[in-house]
Enzyme design. Sequence first.
Site, mmCIF file in Angstrom:
data_model
loop_
_atom_site.group_PDB
_atom_site.id
_atom_site.type_symbol
_atom_site.label_atom_id
_atom_site.label_comp_id
_atom_site.label_asym_id
_atom_site.label_seq_id
_atom_site.Cartn_x
_atom_site.Cartn_y
_atom_site.Cartn_z
ATOM 1 N N VAL A 1 40.774 40.545 43.270
ATOM 2 C CA VAL A 1 41.375 39.512 42.408
ATOM 3 C C VAL A 1 41.744 38.278 43.232
ATOM 4 O O VAL A 1 41.408 37.147 42.862
ATOM 5 C CB VAL A 1 42.621 40.064 41.667
ATOM 6 C CG1 VAL A 1 43.248 38.984 40.798
ATOM 7 C CG2 VAL A 1 42.238 41.290 40.832
ATOM 8 N N VAL B 1 48.046 43.424 32.222
ATOM 9 C CA VAL B 1 47.595 44.283 31.122
ATOM 10 C C VAL B 1 46.348 43.672 30.482
ATOM 11 O O VAL B 1 46.356 42.513 30.051
ATOM 12 C CB VAL B 1 48.680 44.467 30.039
ATOM 13 C CG1 VAL B 1 48.202 45.443 28.966
ATOM 14 C CG2 VAL B 1 49.983 44.965 30.651
ATOM 15 N N ILE C 1 42.171 39.339 28.842
ATOM 16 C CA ILE C 1 42.512 39.198 27.420
ATOM 17 C C ILE C 1 43.928 38.626 27.262
ATOM 18 O O ILE C 1 44.876 39.191 27.786
ATOM 19 C CB ILE C 1 42.467 40.565 26.691
ATOM 20 C CG1 ILE C 1 41.131 41.261 26.931
ATOM 21 C CG2 ILE C 1 42.749 40.400 25.208
ATOM 22 C CD1 ILE C 1 41.087 42.695 26.415
ATOM 23 N N GLY D 1 34.406 46.847 41.152
ATOM 24 C CA GLY D 1 35.708 46.183 41.316
ATOM 25 C C GLY D 1 36.680 46.441 40.184
ATOM 26 O O GLY D 1 37.680 45.734 40.034
ATOM 27 N N LYS E 1 50.651 50.107 31.930
ATOM 28 C CA LYS E 1 50.351 49.041 30.963
ATOM 29 C C LYS E 1 51.011 49.328 29.616
ATOM 30 O O LYS E 1 51.526 48.408 28.960
ATOM 31 C CB LYS E 1 48.834 48.903 30.812
ATOM 32 C CG LYS E 1 48.165 48.342 32.056
ATOM 33 C CD LYS E 1 46.665 48.571 32.035
ATOM 34 C CE LYS E 1 45.979 47.907 33.219
ATOM 35 N NZ LYS E 1 44.574 48.324 33.373
HETATM 36 N N1 LIG Z 1 40.670 44.681 40.117
HETATM 37 C C1 LIG Z 1 41.008 44.554 38.841
HETATM 38 O O1 LIG Z 1 40.172 44.649 37.941
HETATM 39 C C2 LIG Z 1 42.420 44.267 38.465
HETATM 40 C C3 LIG Z 1 42.690 43.894 37.138
HETATM 41 C C4 LIG Z 1 44.010 43.622 36.738
HETATM 42 C C5 LIG Z 1 45.017 43.742 37.670
HETATM 43 N N2 LIG Z 1 44.732 44.131 38.940
HETATM 44 C C6 LIG Z 1 45.856 44.204 39.880
HETATM 45 O O2 LIG Z 1 45.708 43.173 40.834
HETATM 46 C C7 LIG Z 1 46.247 43.584 42.071
HETATM 47 C C8 LIG Z 1 45.184 43.464 43.147
HETATM 48 O O3 LIG Z 1 44.086 44.268 42.773
HETATM 49 P P1 LIG Z 1 42.674 44.153 43.534
HETATM 50 O O4 LIG Z 1 41.706 44.871 42.674
HETATM 51 O O5 LIG Z 1 42.427 42.760 43.947
HETATM 52 O O6 LIG Z 1 42.975 45.059 44.812
HETATM 53 P P2 LIG Z 1 42.291 44.978 46.244
HETATM 54 O O7 LIG Z 1 42.616 46.270 46.933
HETATM 55 O O8 LIG Z 1 40.880 44.553 46.139
HETATM 56 O O9 LIG Z 1 43.102 43.777 46.937
HETATM 57 C C9 LIG Z 1 44.383 43.870 47.470
HETATM 58 C C10 LIG Z 1 44.372 43.141 48.812
HETATM 59 O O10 LIG Z 1 45.702 43.041 49.295
HETATM 60 C C11 LIG Z 1 45.638 43.241 50.698
HETATM 61 N N3 LIG Z 1 46.964 43.637 51.179
HETATM 62 C C12 LIG Z 1 47.562 44.840 51.103
HETATM 63 N N4 LIG Z 1 48.769 44.788 51.689
HETATM 64 C C13 LIG Z 1 48.952 43.524 52.090
HETATM 65 C C14 LIG Z 1 50.010 42.850 52.755
HETATM 66 N N5 LIG Z 1 51.115 43.475 53.101
HETATM 67 N N6 LIG Z 1 49.853 41.536 53.014
HETATM 68 C C15 LIG Z 1 48.738 40.891 52.694
HETATM 69 N N7 LIG Z 1 47.690 41.482 52.064
HETATM 70 C C16 LIG Z 1 47.808 42.775 51.783
HETATM 71 C C17 LIG Z 1 44.587 44.299 50.891
HETATM 72 O O11 LIG Z 1 44.087 44.288 52.219
HETATM 73 C C18 LIG Z 1 43.547 43.889 49.862
HETATM 74 O O12 LIG Z 1 42.596 43.002 50.404
HETATM 75 C C19 LIG Z 1 46.781 45.005 41.841
HETATM 76 O O13 LIG Z 1 48.135 44.932 41.462
HETATM 77 C C20 LIG Z 1 45.951 45.486 40.682
HETATM 78 O O14 LIG Z 1 46.595 46.497 39.938
HETATM 79 C C21 LIG Z 1 43.467 44.374 39.369
HETATM 80 N N1 LIG Z 2 41.953 49.530 37.460
HETATM 81 C C1 LIG Z 2 42.228 48.781 36.290
HETATM 82 C C2 LIG Z 2 42.098 47.304 36.572
HETATM 83 C C3 LIG Z 2 42.563 46.457 35.439
HETATM 84 O O1 LIG Z 2 43.947 46.501 35.296
HETATM 85 C C4 LIG Z 2 41.247 49.169 35.192
HETATM 86 O O2 LIG Z 2 40.274 49.877 35.487
HETATM 87 O O3 LIG Z 2 41.470 48.819 34.050
HETATM 88 NA NA NA Z 3 45.847 40.134 29.862
#
Ligand SMILES: NC(=O)c1ccc[n+]([C@@H]2O[C@H](COP(=O)([O-])OP(=O)(O)OC[C@H]3O[C@@H](n4cnc5c(N)ncnc54)[C@H](O)[C@@H]3O)[C@@H](O)[C@H]2O)c1
Ligand SMILES: N[C@@H](CCO)C(=O)O
Ligand code: NA
Length: 448
Positions: free
Chosen positions: A17, A134, A138, A189, A207
């Site tokens: 993200v 969440v 959307i 992802g 959520k």
């Molecule tokens: N991937 C999705 O589809 C999605 C959708 C909605 C919400 N989210 C939320 O977004 C957030 C990030 O998700 P993501 O999929 O990008 O995860 P990700 O694991 O790809 O990215 C997280 C990043 O944070 C870094 N990190 C961890 N600890 C750290 C620190 N102390 N300082 C700096 N960087 C640090 C990690 O190295 C990693 O690169 C989470 O809360 C997840 O629940 C993700």
């Molecule tokens: N891991 C979550 C990312 C979105 O919040 C999912 O699969 O819906």
């Molecule tokens: Na949303």
Amino acid sequence: MSAREPLRVALLGAGVVGGAVARHLTQRSDDMAARVGARLEVVGIAVRRAGRDRSELGVDPSLFTTDAEELVTRADLVVEVIGGIEPARSLILRAMEHGASVVTANKALLAEDGPRLYAAAAKHGVDLYYEAAVAGAIPLLRPLRESLAGDEVRKVLGIVNGTTNYVLDKMDTTGAGFQDAVEQAQALGYAEADPTADVEGFDAAAKAAILASLAFHTRVSGSDVYREGITEVSAADVAAAREMDCVVKLLAICERTEGGVSVRVHPAMIPRSHPLAGVREAFNAVFVEADAAGQLMFYGRGAGGEPTASAVLGDLVAVARHRVGGGLGPGESSYADLPILAMGDAQTRYHVSLDVADRSGVLAKVAAAFAAQDVSIETVRQQLVPADGPQAAESDAAGGHGAGNGARANLIIVTHTASDAALSATVENLRTLDVVRGVNSVMRVEGF
Ligand SMILES: NC(=O)c1ccc[n+]([C@@H]2O[C@H](COP(=O)([O-])OP(=O)(O)OC[C@H]3O[C@@H](n4cnc5c(N)ncnc54)[C@H](O)[C@@H]3O)[C@@H](O)[C@H]2O)c1
Ligand SMILES: N[C@@H](CCO)C(=O)O
Ligand code: NA
């Protein structure tokens, strides 16, 4: 472009993200400035490991830092996309203490400690926005927090986890194995850093807690949510659903009843004709039912870097506009303080498939077990099982007892609505009957 001082933006995390957010902020900075009325100047991007090649993001490499604690003290707006409870929580609180508004996608943290974050935001006079937490891209939380703030929401029902929807969809349509489908979702992802959070239902439960809190103006935490994931969903369950012209989906169900608020996440059969049955791959869809509005449906991409970045950037523009124009978005609303009901009180329906002896009196004994708990049966279907059929072998292996090796049948029962406590007590009693060789599958049924 505005003559106003730029707003300093700190980005915490450059993963799936964060990487997408960084790219958009860099490539579309003029548009962002025009929409906000001030430039959004990225002053730093906190990463866990320095020195990695991140050239694909197209951002100035000198912006990367491993000192997130320092970074949040010199920003007006902080975007937290690290995930997890710590250090995300401490960083958000520190950012607020230093006067920054916060945008986060962190449902795990909001479901565990949301009230503390809201209190800190109120104390320091800053915004806390989390549309991405969440259902990804959307627009769902803003409609609940703002558009529906004058209505009475009764129910929120939907598919809010992309990974599990992807897995169940692949199992249904391609016959893919569970593990293969999870790995595909990770590669795309969609999955959390640890996909257990997805497949065990923790992500959807977090959520659901956020949705119920907003919908019912009541504090609901992740631990208040009844939760079952999809690890126990077998090929037999998927096949049983298909025979009923149903599909299996992991649902989040938040209901306001006379007694309080019921919030649950579990797999359920829904008819193929139901709009949620057509939600494929990692898409999410959520129904909201409100007194005056009636039924509303929200559909779109609930996971993945780009869709999630869209929601994060929308929030960032919103909180940035507040800095330019003054004012704050909505804070916590928990005035209703409704009781949270136990799962046993939830009203639902069951599909039960039994391996039974095919002889007289069996149906009467099975029906009596339902009647004893005051559970009304809607349909009963019987299928003869060949003596050496695979299901015979399966239920013997599962420890079916007492019914001997004579003729046998599958009895498939669908109930009317009853309390979950009465339904699970019925299934427990069925397991003890001498005419029941084994319970093949039990699944809740929703959406009829
Ligand atoms: N991937 C999705 O589809 C999605 C959708 C909605 C919400 N989210 C939320 O977004 C957030 C990030 O998700 P993501 O999929 O990008 O995860 P990700 O694991 O790809 O990215 C997280 C990043 O944070 C870094 N990190 C961890 N600890 C750290 C620190 N102390 N300082 C700096 N960087 C640090 C990690 O190295 C990693 O690169 C989470 O809360 C997840 O629940 C993700
Ligand atoms: N891991 C979550 C990312 C979105 O919040 C999912 O699969 O819906
Ligand atoms: Na949303």
